[in-house]
Design an enzyme around this catalytic site. Structure first.
Site, PDB file in Angstrom:
ATOM      1  N   LYS A  43       0.840  -1.200   0.000  1.00 13.91           N
ATOM      2  CA  LYS A  43       0.000   0.000   0.000  1.00 13.91           C
ATOM      3  C   LYS A  43       0.873   1.247   0.000  1.00 13.91           C
ATOM      4  CE  LYS A  43      -3.963  -2.109   2.215  1.00 13.91           C
ATOM      5  NZ  LYS A  43      -3.450  -3.480   1.942  1.00 13.91           N
ATOM      6  N   ASP A  65      -1.828  -2.221  -3.976  1.00 16.15           N
ATOM      7  CA  ASP A  65      -3.203  -2.366  -3.473  1.00 16.15           C
ATOM      8  C   ASP A  65      -3.912  -1.023  -3.629  1.00 16.15           C
ATOM      9  OD1 ASP A  65      -2.825  -4.979  -2.667  1.00 16.15           O
ATOM     10  OD2 ASP A  65      -2.629  -4.518  -0.538  1.00 16.15           O
ATOM     11  N   GLN A 100     -11.510  -1.032  -7.988  1.00 16.45           N
ATOM     12  CA  GLN A 100     -12.637  -1.422  -7.132  1.00 16.45           C
ATOM     13  C   GLN A 100     -13.956  -1.203  -7.865  1.00 16.45           C
ATOM     14  OE1 GLN A 100     -11.117   1.554  -4.661  1.00 16.45           O
ATOM     15  NE2 GLN A 100     -10.406   0.204  -3.033  1.00 16.45           N
ATOM     16  N   ARG A 103      -5.965  -6.028 -10.954  1.00 15.38           N
ATOM     17  CA  ARG A 103      -6.692  -6.936 -10.047  1.00 15.38           C
ATOM     18  C   ARG A 103      -8.048  -6.270  -9.787  1.00 15.38           C
ATOM     19  NH1 ARG A 103      -4.555  -6.690  -4.305  1.00 15.38           N
ATOM     20  NH2 ARG A 103      -3.016  -8.271  -4.843  1.00 15.38           N
ATOM     21  N   LYS A 158     -14.200  -5.966  -5.328  1.00 14.69           N
ATOM     22  CA  LYS A 158     -15.460  -5.228  -5.159  1.00 14.69           C
ATOM     23  C   LYS A 158     -15.223  -3.916  -4.425  1.00 14.69           C
ATOM     24  CE  LYS A 158     -18.593  -9.164  -5.354  1.00 14.69           C
ATOM     25  NZ  LYS A 158     -19.667  -9.918  -4.684  1.00 14.69           N
ATOM     26  N   GLY A 159     -14.245  -3.870  -3.514  1.00 13.89           N
ATOM     27  CA  GLY A 159     -13.967  -2.645  -2.754  1.00 13.89           C
ATOM     28  C   GLY A 159     -14.265  -2.855  -1.287  1.00 13.89           C
ATOM     29  N   THR A 205     -12.062 -12.373  -5.941  1.00  9.67           N
ATOM     30  CA  THR A 205     -13.359 -12.452  -5.269  1.00  9.67           C
ATOM     31  C   THR A 205     -13.562 -13.851  -4.706  1.00  9.67           C
ATOM     32  OG1 THR A 205     -15.756 -12.160  -5.553  1.00  9.67           O
ATOM     33  CG2 THR A 205     -14.585 -13.070  -7.431  1.00  9.67           C
ATOM     34  N   HIS A 206     -14.424 -13.931  -3.676  1.00 11.00           N
ATOM     35  CA  HIS A 206     -14.835 -15.241  -3.159  1.00 11.00           C
ATOM     36  C   HIS A 206     -16.276 -15.519  -3.547  1.00 11.00           C
ATOM     37  CE1 HIS A 206     -12.150 -13.002  -0.456  1.00 11.00           C
ATOM     38  NE2 HIS A 206     -11.427 -14.097  -0.532  1.00 11.00           N
ATOM     39  N   ARG A 265     -11.302  -4.898   8.368  1.00 12.61           N
ATOM     40  CA  ARG A 265     -11.991  -4.904   7.062  1.00 12.61           C
ATOM     41  C   ARG A 265     -12.577  -6.288   6.776  1.00 12.61           C
ATOM     42  NH1 ARG A 265      -7.820  -1.309   5.712  1.00 12.61           N
ATOM     43  NH2 ARG A 265      -6.493  -2.870   4.733  1.00 12.61           N
ATOM     44  N   ARG A 266     -11.868  -7.337   7.197  1.00 11.05           N
ATOM     45  CA  ARG A 266     -12.393  -8.697   6.962  1.00 11.05           C
ATOM     46  C   ARG A 266     -13.652  -8.929   7.810  1.00 11.05           C
ATOM     47  NH1 ARG A 266      -8.806  -7.545   3.981  1.00 11.05           N
ATOM     48  NH2 ARG A 266     -10.660  -6.924   2.892  1.00 11.05           N
TER      49      ARG A 266
HETATM   50  P1  FDA Z   1     -18.741 -10.737  -1.305  1.00 11.04           P
HETATM   51  O1  FDA Z   1     -18.418  -9.747  -0.233  1.00 11.04           O
HETATM   52  O2  FDA Z   1     -20.017 -10.617  -2.035  1.00 11.04           O
HETATM   53  O3  FDA Z   1     -18.599 -12.165  -0.653  1.00 11.04           O
HETATM   54  C1  FDA Z   1     -18.923 -13.351  -1.344  1.00 11.04           C
HETATM   55  C2  FDA Z   1     -18.742 -14.516  -0.403  1.00 11.04           C
HETATM   56  O4  FDA Z   1     -17.365 -14.650  -0.041  1.00 11.04           O
HETATM   57  C3  FDA Z   1     -19.443 -14.376   0.941  1.00 11.04           C
HETATM   58  O5  FDA Z   1     -20.767 -14.795   0.872  1.00 11.04           O
HETATM   59  C4  FDA Z   1     -18.606 -15.250   1.833  1.00 11.04           C
HETATM   60  O6  FDA Z   1     -18.903 -16.610   1.637  1.00 11.04           O
HETATM   61  C5  FDA Z   1     -17.214 -15.021   1.314  1.00 11.04           C
HETATM   62  N1  FDA Z   1     -16.527 -13.933   2.034  1.00 11.04           N
HETATM   63  C6  FDA Z   1     -16.274 -12.681   1.578  1.00 11.04           C
HETATM   64  N2  FDA Z   1     -15.586 -11.964   2.483  1.00 11.04           N
HETATM   65  C7  FDA Z   1     -15.417 -12.780   3.548  1.00 11.04           C
HETATM   66  C8  FDA Z   1     -14.777 -12.631   4.816  1.00 11.04           C
HETATM   67  N3  FDA Z   1     -14.189 -11.504   5.170  1.00 11.04           N
HETATM   68  N4  FDA Z   1     -14.792 -13.690   5.670  1.00 11.04           N
HETATM   69  C9  FDA Z   1     -15.375 -14.857   5.319  1.00 11.04           C
HETATM   70  N5  FDA Z   1     -15.987 -15.058   4.132  1.00 11.04           N
HETATM   71  C10 FDA Z   1     -16.015 -14.035   3.262  1.00 11.04           C
HETATM   72  N6  FDA Z   1     -10.193  -4.392  -1.532  1.00 11.04           N
HETATM   73  C11 FDA Z   1      -9.760  -3.119  -1.729  1.00 11.04           C
HETATM   74  O7  FDA Z   1     -10.525  -2.181  -1.524  1.00 11.04           O
HETATM   75  N7  FDA Z   1      -8.473  -2.896  -2.165  1.00 11.04           N
HETATM   76  C12 FDA Z   1      -7.608  -3.913  -2.435  1.00 11.04           C
HETATM   77  O8  FDA Z   1      -6.459  -3.663  -2.839  1.00 11.04           O
HETATM   78  C13 FDA Z   1      -8.067  -5.248  -2.235  1.00 11.04           C
HETATM   79  N8  FDA Z   1      -7.249  -6.325  -2.488  1.00 11.04           N
HETATM   80  C14 FDA Z   1      -7.784  -7.598  -2.461  1.00 11.04           C
HETATM   81  C15 FDA Z   1      -7.025  -8.684  -2.892  1.00 11.04           C
HETATM   82  C16 FDA Z   1      -7.600  -9.943  -2.982  1.00 11.04           C
HETATM   83  C17 FDA Z   1      -6.777 -11.089  -3.480  1.00 11.04           C
HETATM   84  C18 FDA Z   1      -8.978 -10.143  -2.619  1.00 11.04           C
HETATM   85  C19 FDA Z   1      -9.649 -11.467  -2.748  1.00 11.04           C
HETATM   86  C20 FDA Z   1      -9.716  -9.073  -2.164  1.00 11.04           C
HETATM   87  C21 FDA Z   1      -9.142  -7.816  -2.050  1.00 11.04           C
HETATM   88  N9  FDA Z   1      -9.875  -6.723  -1.581  1.00 11.04           N
HETATM   89  C22 FDA Z   1      -9.376  -5.448  -1.771  1.00 11.04           C
HETATM   90  C23 FDA Z   1     -11.158  -6.958  -0.835  1.00 11.04           C
HETATM   91  C24 FDA Z   1     -12.377  -6.828  -1.717  1.00 11.04           C
HETATM   92  O9  FDA Z   1     -12.593  -5.488  -2.075  1.00 11.04           O
HETATM   93  C25 FDA Z   1     -13.644  -7.341  -0.974  1.00 11.04           C
HETATM   94  O10 FDA Z   1     -13.870  -6.520   0.144  1.00 11.04           O
HETATM   95  C26 FDA Z   1     -13.566  -8.781  -0.514  1.00 11.04           C
HETATM   96  O11 FDA Z   1     -12.941  -9.589  -1.449  1.00 11.04           O
HETATM   97  C27 FDA Z   1     -14.994  -9.363  -0.258  1.00 11.04           C
HETATM   98  O12 FDA Z   1     -15.734  -9.319  -1.442  1.00 11.04           O
HETATM   99  P2  FDA Z   1     -16.044 -10.604  -2.370  1.00 11.04           P
HETATM  100  O13 FDA Z   1     -15.664 -10.235  -3.761  1.00 11.04           O
HETATM  101  O14 FDA Z   1     -15.397 -11.808  -1.846  1.00 11.04           O
HETATM  102  O15 FDA Z   1     -17.621 -10.721  -2.410  1.00 11.04           O
END
Ligand code: FDA
Length: 310
Positions: free
Chosen positions: A102, A134, A164, A185, A188-189, A227-228, A289-290
């Site tokens: 960062k 990031d 994002q 990369r 979602k944000g 994304t997850h 954040r997590r």
């Molecule tokens: P969504 O939030 O819709 O979640 C989908 C599903 O994933 C959930 O139903 C759950 O099952 C699982 N899940 C998601 N988050 C979880 C958690 N914390 N604990 C347990 N399960 C969870 N953001 C940013 O602003 N700047 C950045 O530089 C980055 N870098 C980054 C790198 C990588 C490799 C990843 C995967 C993510 C990021 N992020 C990020 C975070 C991103 O913006 C976002 O907040 C998270 O990935 C959660 O969003 P999802 O896309 O997973 O979808």
């Protein structure tokens, strides 16, 4: 991902000194401590061990030495020197050479030129590495992209950036980076943003993510679909197959400790999956954040604190 009201709540909690103190005391002290689910450890040795395990499962990795928002040039210099040691440790360990960092950790809030100099110091040492900047809150988007473009024009080509999907500006930013031929990369944000700059509703963020993802798969350079969200992953698979985009032309990325089942299942289907492995003593903001992304995590942490405090 939660809506903005919930993100705001966790943002507020993240600023609580008492909570930080309790979490820092109990979060990492034992192998079973609650923060270890998301953070590989406080030392580079622990991070390298986690990276080896990740690689042993056929996954790729990127290491993030945690830290952000440093307030003095001295702290920025110390963080940079720490990063240089991390680079050396990765080289010595022989693991994949991929870093995420960062800009506010390198002093962006204090002095932009010094932050860029610090980043250059890392890039020079991290030759043959891939270094991802990031993306932090929308306050930093333009500056981060500006710095990225400057370095790209100066022929630093081992770098990539994050966009994002929740920000209104991202469709244009994506075109900017696609035109450079640089790697994006897509996430979602994770930050609380005002409705003037970001979609307040999750459904709109998801729709933007799907649109951007298709655009990057078609026109981007080796995009990372981070994304997850299984619906997004399925859509990426469907679209790539429909457009005859080979599995080697993109990768999925997920966070350490989240959906390990999905990570290995994608690898077994022949996809590239990279795990983002955070480590270091400054883990509290990342950890919050997590929690903000998933309320169920809070119960798991409260139970963890109760167990640890016994
Ligand atoms: P969504 O939030 O819709 O979640 C989908 C599903 O994933 C959930 O139903 C759950 O099952 C699982 N899940 C998601 N988050 C979880 C958690 N914390 N604990 C347990 N399960 C969870 N953001 C940013 O602003 N700047 C950045 O530089 C980055 N870098 C980054 C790198 C990588 C490799 C990843 C995967 C993510 C990021 N992020 C990020 C975070 C991103 O913006 C976002 O907040 C998270 O990935 C959660 O969003 P999802 O896309 O997973 O979808």
């Amino acid at each position: 991902m939660l809506d903005n009201a919930s993100k705001a709540f966790f943002h507020l909690l993240a600023r609580s000194a008492t909570l930080k103190k309790i979490a820092s005391r109990y979060g990492m002290r034992r192998p079973s401590s609650f923060a270890r689910r998301f953070i590989a450890g406080e030392t580079v040795e622990e991070a390298i061990e986690a990276a080896r395990q990740v690689e042993a499962s056929g996954l790729l990795q990127t290491l993030d030495y945690l830290g952000e928002s440093v307030a003095t040039l001295k702290e920025a210099d110390a963080a940079t020197r720490d990063y240089l040691r991390v680079v050396d440790a990765i080289i010595n360990a022989g693991i994949g050479r991929n870093l995420s960092l960062k800009l506010t950790q390198l002093g962006l809030d204090v002095d932009r030129a010094s932050a860029v100099d610090n980043l250059r110091r890392i890039l020079e040492r991290a030759d043959k590495f891939f270094v991802r900047l990031d993306m932090e809150s929308s306050h930093y988007t333009e500056t981060t992209l500006g710095i990225f473009e400057t370095l790209w024009q100066q022929n630093y080509r081992n770098i990539g950036v994050v966009l994002q999907a929740d920000l209104h500006r991202t469709e244009q930013d994506a075109e900017r980076i696609i035109a450079l031929g640089a790697r994006i990369r897509l996430v979602k944000g994770a930050y609380r943003e005002p409705a003037t700059v970001a979609y307040p509703k999750k459904a709109d963020v998801d729709a933007a993510y799907a649109r951007l993802m298709r655009r990057l798969l078609l026109e981007g350079t080796y995009p990372a679909i981070a994304t997850h969200d299984e619906a997004m992953i399925r859509e990426a698979q469907r679209y790539a197959a429909e457009q005859h985009i080979a599995k080697e032309r993109f990768e999925f990325q997920m966070l350490y400790g989240i959906r390990r089942d999905l990570q290995t299942s994608l690898v077994s289907q022949g996809y590239r999956v990279r795990v983002y492995i955070p480590f270091g003593r400054q883990w509290f903001p990342y950890f919050m954040r997590r929690l903000g992304e998933r309320p169920a995590n809070v119960g798991f942490v409260v139970r963890g604190i109760a167990d640890e405090a016994r």
